[in-house]
Write a protein that holds these residues in place. Structure first.
Motif, mmCIF file in Angstrom:
data_model
loop_
_atom_site.group_PDB
_atom_site.id
_atom_site.type_symbol
_atom_site.label_atom_id
_atom_site.label_comp_id
_atom_site.label_asym_id
_atom_site.label_seq_id
_atom_site.Cartn_x
_atom_site.Cartn_y
_atom_site.Cartn_z
ATOM 1 N N VAL A 1 0.858 -1.184 0.000
ATOM 2 C CA VAL A 1 0.000 0.000 0.000
ATOM 3 C C VAL A 1 0.898 1.238 0.000
ATOM 4 O O VAL A 1 2.113 1.137 0.143
ATOM 5 N N MET A 2 0.285 2.400 -0.167
ATOM 6 C CA MET A 2 1.055 3.643 -0.137
ATOM 7 C C MET A 2 0.386 4.660 0.778
ATOM 8 O O MET A 2 -0.840 4.696 0.894
ATOM 9 N N THR A 3 1.218 5.494 1.419
ATOM 10 C CA THR A 3 0.755 6.659 2.174
ATOM 11 C C THR A 3 1.556 7.863 1.705
ATOM 12 O O THR A 3 2.778 7.803 1.625
ATOM 13 N N TRP A 4 0.849 8.961 1.383
ATOM 14 C CA TRP A 4 1.579 10.166 0.958
ATOM 15 C C TRP A 4 1.149 11.375 1.772
ATOM 16 O O TRP A 4 0.068 11.411 2.357
ATOM 17 N N VAL B 1 -2.226 -1.840 -3.606
ATOM 18 C CA VAL B 1 -3.633 -2.241 -3.642
ATOM 19 C C VAL B 1 -4.532 -1.206 -2.976
ATOM 20 O O VAL B 1 -5.759 -1.306 -3.053
ATOM 21 N N ALA B 2 -3.935 -0.219 -2.324
ATOM 22 C CA ALA B 2 -4.709 0.867 -1.708
ATOM 23 C C ALA B 2 -3.760 2.004 -1.358
ATOM 24 O O ALA B 2 -2.558 1.797 -1.174
ATOM 25 N N VAL B 3 -4.307 3.199 -1.303
ATOM 26 C CA VAL B 3 -3.611 4.348 -0.719
ATOM 27 C C VAL B 3 -4.320 4.621 0.601
ATOM 28 O O VAL B 3 -5.540 4.750 0.646
ATOM 29 N N VAL B 4 -3.544 4.713 1.684
ATOM 30 C CA VAL B 4 -4.119 4.669 3.028
ATOM 31 C C VAL B 4 -3.605 5.836 3.875
ATOM 32 O O VAL B 4 -2.405 6.107 3.907
ATOM 33 N N GLY B 5 -4.527 6.532 4.550
ATOM 34 C CA GLY B 5 -4.149 7.527 5.545
ATOM 35 C C GLY B 5 -3.286 8.643 5.021
ATOM 36 O O GLY B 5 -2.264 8.967 5.627
#
Length: 444
Positions: free
Chosen positions: A65-68, A130-134
């Motif tokens: 997943v990714m967080t930016w 599979v998702a971008v989170v927070g």
């Protein structure tokens, strides 16, 4: 509600306040049309052979997943959000992963501009997240488009832009800036004289007076005076003077000044403090994100300008025991990392967003964790208990609120806090629901 305008040299926009409100309201009235258009685009993409959600999946039991968030920019920075995401991944991986899946967190600095936001989103697609989170961005229109094309869900955005409450692939965990401003307006409408709002001279900032005024009207109060400030200002003496003049204009009623400038709130309060002795006493109020405990401490604690100020938040105060599991993770995996402040609303939002992700992965068991599978779980009624930090979260169609201009809004609860003896504490128990006020904010 995304993007940054070039700030003029004057302290207020040449447009009238009515014009600003009408334009902001017009923008948010496109919500249902945009949502419908997105569904149509998704159908066309499938027809052309692009199947949303197949661009990423768990590989060898690892979920990526990714967080930016922006970092080291001249405007608002939120380095604690990616840092919290990394700490969470280290913690769950040290304890066997999530339902046996190792969590791989990619992070990206979106640099507080639309190019950086789009670049982060394209990287998430390229690296098969599979998702971008927070995550945090005021340029959600730039970042959500690549995610929508790839079918990647956006879980727990900060709630800064209205795009986060329009995209059918967005799964917000809080009511964003709309709920905070509406809730603050409701409270100030009961007790304040004249109100002055100081907010960024940006497209994102244009909506703030609409929302604050809706709350004020709920309390039978007149609209706030709308004062604009350059996003990267190093001094805001002129805005402070204008706010004080307005708030102190009625000697029979103690007025209120509401700075909602994110990191630049401290810049404003420096000017405010220098000038306030020349005016009758006024009260200050703001929203969490613009004010937190570290800001209060740095400004003088109980002898500073925030003493007695109301602050709205999405969550309980940082000293509440419900945050103890987050603090345990920070202590074990990020001790000494001064980027992570457990009282920061961005860090808290990232924590809750990863709680949602964890619940989704657990519900999917040992199979491949794909973007499509995550969306399906969320769309089909998965309930997420956040330990009382929010109401139980669920994103079915019937769970959406009746706020037409924010069709993806599921949680319109806020908490009211107050600065007492230099500490940010709960002003009342429990949550306050501002859904009805938000409906009125967008029905003009």
């Amino acid at each position: 509600m995304t993007g940054r305008r070039h700030s003029s040299s004057s302290s207020t926009s040449p447009r009238s306040q009515d014009s600003v409100r009408k334009k902001a309201t017009t923008r948010v009235r496109t919500a249902l049309l945009n949502a419908g258009a997105l569904v149509a685009v998704g159908s066309m993409a499938t027809a052309c052979g692009v199947i949303p959600g197949t661009t990423g999946s768990s590989v060898n039991g690892t979920v990526t997943v990714m967080t930016w968030a922006p970092d080291k920019t001249s405007a608002t920075n939120k380095p604690g959000m990616p840092a919290m995401a990394r700490a969470y991944a280290r913690y769950v991986n040290a304890h066997g992963g999530i339902a046996g899946h190792k969590l791989n967190v990619l992070t990206c600095n979106e640099n507080n501009d639309f190019v950086g936001a789009a670049r982060c989103a394209r990287t998430a697609v390229k690296d098969k997240a599979v998702a971008v989170v927070g995550s945090y961005s005021q340029y959600a229109s730039s970042s959500l488009s690549p995610l929508e094309s790839a079918g990647i869900p956006y879980i727990g955005g900060y709630g800064l832009t209205d795009d986060e409450f329009k995209s059918v692939l967005s799964y917000p965990v809080n009511g964003g800036q709309p709920a905070l401003l509406a809730g603050l307006g409701e409270e100030l409408g009961k007790s304040c004289g004249p109100v002055a709002l100081v907010r960024p001279d940006t497209i994102a900032g244009d909506q703030l007076p609409v929302l604050l005024d809706a709350g004020l009207k709920a309390g039978g109060h007149a609209d706030a005076t709308d004062l604009l400030a350059p996003e990267d200002a190093t001094a805001l003496d002129q805005q402070a003077q204008q706010a004080l003049q307005k708030a102190a204009s009625n000697p029979q009623l103690k007025g209120c000044v509401v700075p909602s400038l994110d990191e630049r709130t401290g810049t404003f309060m420096d000017s405010f403090r220098r000038l306030s002795d020349s005016y009758p006493a006024v009260r200050t109020a703001s929203v969490l994100g613009s004010v937190d405990q570290s800001v209060i401490d740095a400004s003088g604690g109980k002898s500073g300008p925030y003493e007695g100020a109301y602050v709205t938040s999405w969550y309980p105060e940082a000293t509440d025991a419900r945050w103890d599991p987050m603090k345990k993770v920070i202590s074990e995996e990020a001790f000494g990392d001064n980027r992570i402040d457990p009282a920061d609303a961005g860090v808290q939002t990232t924590w809750i967003a990863y709680a949602v992700l964890t619940k989704v992965i657990e519900s999917l068991g040992n199979g491949d964790i794909t973007a499509q599978a995550i969306r399906s779980a969320l769309d089909n009624g998965l309930k997420v208990d956040t330990g009382g930090l929010t109401p139980t979260l669920r994103w079915r169609f019937q769970d959406l609120t009746a706020v037409v201009d924010f069709p993806r809004l599921i949680n319109s609860d806020v908490t009211l806090q107050v600065v007492h003896d230099g500490r940010l504490v709960g002003a009342r128990k429990g949550f306050v629901n501002v859904g009805k006020t938000l409906e009125n904010a967008t029905s003009e």
